[in-house]
Design a protein around this motif. Sequence first.
Motif, PDB file in Angstrom:
ATOM      1  N   UNK A  68       0.858  -1.174  -0.395  1.00 57.00           N
ATOM      2  CA  UNK A  68       0.078   0.481   0.116  1.00 57.00           C
ATOM      3  C   UNK A  68       1.250   0.953   0.237  1.00 57.00           C
ATOM      4  N   UNK A  69       1.748   1.699   1.175  1.00 57.90           N
ATOM      5  CA  UNK A  69       2.571   2.408   1.261  1.00 57.90           C
ATOM      6  C   UNK A  69       3.405   2.911  -0.095  1.00 57.90           C
ATOM      7  N   UNK A  70       4.288   1.504  -0.683  1.00 59.76           N
ATOM      8  CA  UNK A  70       5.045   1.343  -2.355  1.00 59.76           C
ATOM      9  C   UNK A  70       4.007   2.138  -3.767  1.00 59.76           C
ATOM     10  N   UNK A  71       3.255   1.626  -3.139  1.00 60.38           N
ATOM     11  CA  UNK A  71       1.892   1.825  -4.340  1.00 60.38           C
ATOM     12  C   UNK A  71       1.525   3.670  -4.343  1.00 60.38           C
ATOM     13  N   UNK A  72       1.444   4.008  -3.023  1.00 60.25           N
ATOM     14  CA  UNK A  72       1.102   5.386  -3.149  1.00 60.25           C
ATOM     15  C   UNK A  72       2.393   6.052  -3.741  1.00 60.25           C
ATOM     16  N   UNK A  73       3.419   6.033  -3.734  1.00 60.84           N
ATOM     17  CA  UNK A  73       4.911   6.502  -3.448  1.00 60.84           C
ATOM     18  C   UNK A  73       4.709   6.506  -4.727  1.00 60.84           C
ATOM     19  N   UNK A  74       4.149   5.639  -5.610  1.00 54.76           N
ATOM     20  CA  UNK A  74       4.882   5.240  -7.102  1.00 54.76           C
ATOM     21  C   UNK A  74       4.174   6.629  -7.856  1.00 54.76           C
ATOM     22  N   UNK A  75       4.074   7.152  -8.537  1.00 54.39           N
ATOM     23  CA  UNK A  75       4.139   8.641  -9.295  1.00 54.39           C
ATOM     24  C   UNK A  75       5.052   8.790 -10.362  1.00 54.39           C
ATOM     25  N   UNK A  81      10.175  -2.715  13.412  1.00 55.92           N
ATOM     26  CA  UNK A  81      10.425  -1.789  11.595  1.00 55.92           C
ATOM     27  C   UNK A  81       9.380  -2.490  10.325  1.00 55.92           C
ATOM     28  N   UNK A  82       9.225  -3.246  10.333  1.00 57.61           N
ATOM     29  CA  UNK A  82       8.335  -3.667   8.817  1.00 57.61           C
ATOM     30  C   UNK A  82       7.011  -3.661   9.461  1.00 57.61           C
ATOM     31  N   UNK A  83       6.373  -2.797   9.634  1.00 54.21           N
ATOM     32  CA  UNK A  83       5.011  -1.996   8.988  1.00 54.21           C
ATOM     33  C   UNK A  83       4.919  -0.358   9.266  1.00 54.21           C
ATOM     34  N   UNK A  84       3.836  -0.615   8.453  1.00 51.73           N
ATOM     35  CA  UNK A  84       3.776   1.124   8.391  1.00 51.73           C
ATOM     36  C   UNK A  84       2.084   0.881   9.214  1.00 51.73           C
ATOM     37  N   UNK A  85       2.275   2.378   9.792  1.00 53.93           N
ATOM     38  CA  UNK A  85       1.419   2.474  11.362  1.00 53.93           C
ATOM     39  C   UNK A  85       0.547   3.748  10.913  1.00 53.93           C
ATOM     40  N   UNK A  86       0.083   4.296  11.480  1.00 54.17           N
ATOM     41  CA  UNK A  86      -0.503   5.594  10.892  1.00 54.17           C
ATOM     42  C   UNK A  86       0.263   6.670  11.844  1.00 54.17           C
ATOM     43  N   UNK A 116      -1.456  11.887   5.161  1.00 56.30           N
ATOM     44  CA  UNK A 116      -2.934  11.616   4.795  1.00 56.30           C
ATOM     45  C   UNK A 116      -3.955  10.621   4.645  1.00 56.30           C
ATOM     46  N   UNK A 117      -2.605   9.133   4.357  1.00 55.05           N
ATOM     47  CA  UNK A 117      -3.162   8.354   4.566  1.00 55.05           C
ATOM     48  C   UNK A 117      -2.920   7.615   6.352  1.00 55.05           C
ATOM     49  N   UNK A 118      -1.983   8.315   7.085  1.00 52.39           N
ATOM     50  CA  UNK A 118      -1.041   8.268   8.068  1.00 52.39           C
ATOM     51  C   UNK A 118      -3.372   8.271   8.448  1.00 52.39           C
ATOM     52  N   UNK A 119      -3.675   9.545   8.975  1.00 54.29           N
ATOM     53  CA  UNK A 119      -4.285  10.209   9.487  1.00 54.29           C
ATOM     54  C   UNK A 119      -5.681   9.411   8.933  1.00 54.29           C
ATOM     55  N   UNK A 120      -5.941   9.205   8.197  1.00 49.09           N
ATOM     56  CA  UNK A 120      -7.245   8.467   8.183  1.00 49.09           C
ATOM     57  C   UNK A 120      -6.909   6.327   7.918  1.00 49.09           C
ATOM     58  N   UNK A 121      -6.049   6.330   8.498  1.00 49.93           N
ATOM     59  CA  UNK A 121      -5.496   4.807   8.614  1.00 49.93           C
ATOM     60  C   UNK A 121      -6.428   5.123  10.571  1.00 49.93           C
TER      61      UNK A 121
END
Length: 234
Positions: A110-117, A160-165, A200-205
């Motif tokens: 999820x994080x990687x795709x959102x960084x892919x522009x 470390x192996x996670x993404x969180x709000x 903003x993803x963090x805030x939504x989570x």
Amino acid sequence: MSAPASPDTPAGAAAVLRSTQAVRSRARVLLERARAGRSQYFEVNDQAMTRAATLTAEVTRRRYPSLKIPYHSRWRHFEAGGIQRAVQLDALLGSTDPHGRARAQIDLVVVSVLLDAGAGASWHYLEPGTGLRLGRSEGLGVASFHAFTRGLFSSDPRRPLQADAEGLRALTASALATAFQVTEHNTLVGLEGRVTLLQKLGAALAAQPHWFGTAGRPGGLFDSVPRPGPDTQI
């Protein structure tokens, strides 16, 4: 089940416009407008369809003569240079159970795709250890993979192996620039915008703990997927 919102309300109108039927209907209108030469942005040449289809088939058969065509996905970008980075992630996860592995994989993707522009034509990522020089989507994918495994998107140094709000909301442009090797001579288009998107993803989570847990992880989506039961037919 609650009744659908009225199309006379903003929420109802938005729901109607997002429906498959509305998308197809509007797409048909735009297609016919372009065919009639009334579009400012598009031209349609139906006579070229056969030629385009033939060229696509020829290129596909030349590149994949067995017709075993690999899926195009973020996981494919993680294989840039023929390196199986998913195997590296598995090794880092160690004794983590299958559910925990799934959550970590969802966090990463999820994080990687959102960084892919669009990265711009000049930006590249020089991968530590392999020396691979990667640009565009492959470079962004590999850069985000290593940023994830180093815990850039986690608020908990012990995990470390996670993404969180909290980790996403605390992300800074400086930290992302360092992770993506951005310098005056290796500029990345839209750096600030990427950071804002993840914040903003963090805030939504964080705002939806019933879906993403108290830590607010994208991997919380795994827990909302129904588990197959003994009578489930697949």
